[in-house]
Scaffold this active site. Structure first.
Site, PDB file in Angstrom:
ATOM      1  N   PRO A 270       0.828  -1.214   0.000  1.00 25.61           N
ATOM      2  CA  PRO A 270       0.000   0.000   0.000  1.00 25.61           C
ATOM      3  C   PRO A 270       0.858   1.258   0.000  1.00 25.61           C
ATOM      4  O   PRO A 270       1.695   1.451   0.873  1.00 25.61           O
ATOM      5  CB  PRO A 270      -0.781  -0.101   1.319  1.00 25.61           C
ATOM      6  N   GLU A 271       0.696   2.071  -1.002  1.00 24.27           N
ATOM      7  CA  GLU A 271       1.318   3.391  -1.018  1.00 24.27           C
ATOM      8  C   GLU A 271       0.215   4.388  -0.670  1.00 24.27           C
ATOM      9  O   GLU A 271      -0.924   4.002  -0.426  1.00 24.27           O
ATOM     10  CB  GLU A 271       1.907   3.676  -2.406  1.00 24.27           C
TER      11      GLU A 271
END
Length: 271
Positions: A2-3
């Site tokens: 997850p960015e």
DNA sequence: AAATCTCCCTGTAGGC
DNA sequence: TGCCTACAGGGAGATT
């Protein structure tokens, strides 16, 4: 992993389901995450109402009547809304169960994430207090980044990945933004001209804003969905493409390690 | 102050 | 097929 765009998409996905709702109880099956899960997550939750959610960097903040739940997804974490009572799989570590028969489930196979509790002013929490500006905010601009970079010998890629400089620019988007801006990842931050820094700021904003837009379509349905982001594989220019041809000039992309992070660039298009 | 190193964890990929 | 090892990766905290 997850960015910032996935984190923001996750926040937007859960917010309408939990906002205004009352917590019945929470269940912690695995408390050993990046840091131990705060005991208040079980002890203090029953009866609290969720006032809303926010995001700061890659932290999801859930504001309740008694304080904030701070969630970081690490690199393999996810949050989903499921019917209360849905069976728990191997890495489903935490459930926050609401009185309206839905629950927020935190899953994290590699346990690099965290779920913490804070009763104090949220901006002053040690994990949040010294974070840099949001990449899409107005205070992240050319003057700011240029001024901060002067005298810094660290590679420009490490510089923009430093959360005290700007939050939410992870390895994928750092690689992509530097390619878009035509800047080699290893050049000293302090040697990048103001004009090139302006391009970099614009590219960071562009790639992250675009990813949020795309992420919003793939993570639309959180109820019963698998919550797995998958959009970022399709439109990547350099990340994960080491030894493949550059999409701009056809030359072979170079891949090096920088602070143990995979770093891909085109030596013709990036200077 | 800034730069560098270490560590947390497990799924996946590659070698044999 | 299965076992073994190397590796990825966010980012705080320790060390230099």
């Amino acid at each position: 992993m997850p960015e910032l765009p996935e984190v923001e998409t996750s926040r937007r996905g859960i917010d309408p389901h939990i906002r205004g709702q009352t917590i019945a109880r929470s269940v912690v099956r695995q408390s050993q995450l990046r840091w131990p899960v705060s005991p208040q997550i079980t002890a203090l939750m029953p009866g609290q109402t969720v006032l809303g959610t926010q995001r700061r960097g890659k932290y999801i903040l859930i504001e309740t009547t008694a304080g904030h739940i701070i969630i970081h997804l690490g690199m393999s974490g996810s949050v989903r809304i499921l019917p209360a009572g849905a069976p728990a799989a191997k890495h489903d570590h935490i459930d926050i169960v609401f009185t309206h028969e839905l629950m927020l489930r935190y899953t994290d196979p590699r346990r690099f994430g965290c779920v913490l509790w804070s009763e104090d002013a949220i901006a002053e929490h040690p994990l949040l207090a010294r974070l840099g500006p949001e990449p899409l905010a107005e205070d992240f601009d050319t003057s700011y980044l240029f001024r901060l970079s002067r005298g810094r010998k660290t590679p420009i890629k490490s510089f923009i990945m430093d959360s005290h400089v700007v939050v939410g620019v992870g390895n994928i988007y750092a690689n992509e933004a530097l390619f878009m801006a035509g800047i080699r990842p290893l050049v000293e931050a302090g040697s990048v001209s103001r004009a090139r820094m302006a391009r970099l700021v614009a590219c960071i904003k562009q790639v992250i804003a675009h990813a949020i837009t795309v992420g919003g379509t793939t993570l639309r349905d959180f109820v019963g969905g698998d919550g797995k982001p998958g959009y970022f594989q399709q439109s990547l220019l350099v990340y994960g493409r080491g030894t493949e041809p550059c999409k701009q000039c056809g030359g072979i992309l170079q891949e090096v390690r920088l602070s143990a992070r995979s770093t891909v660039f085109c030596k013709r298009c990036q200077r």
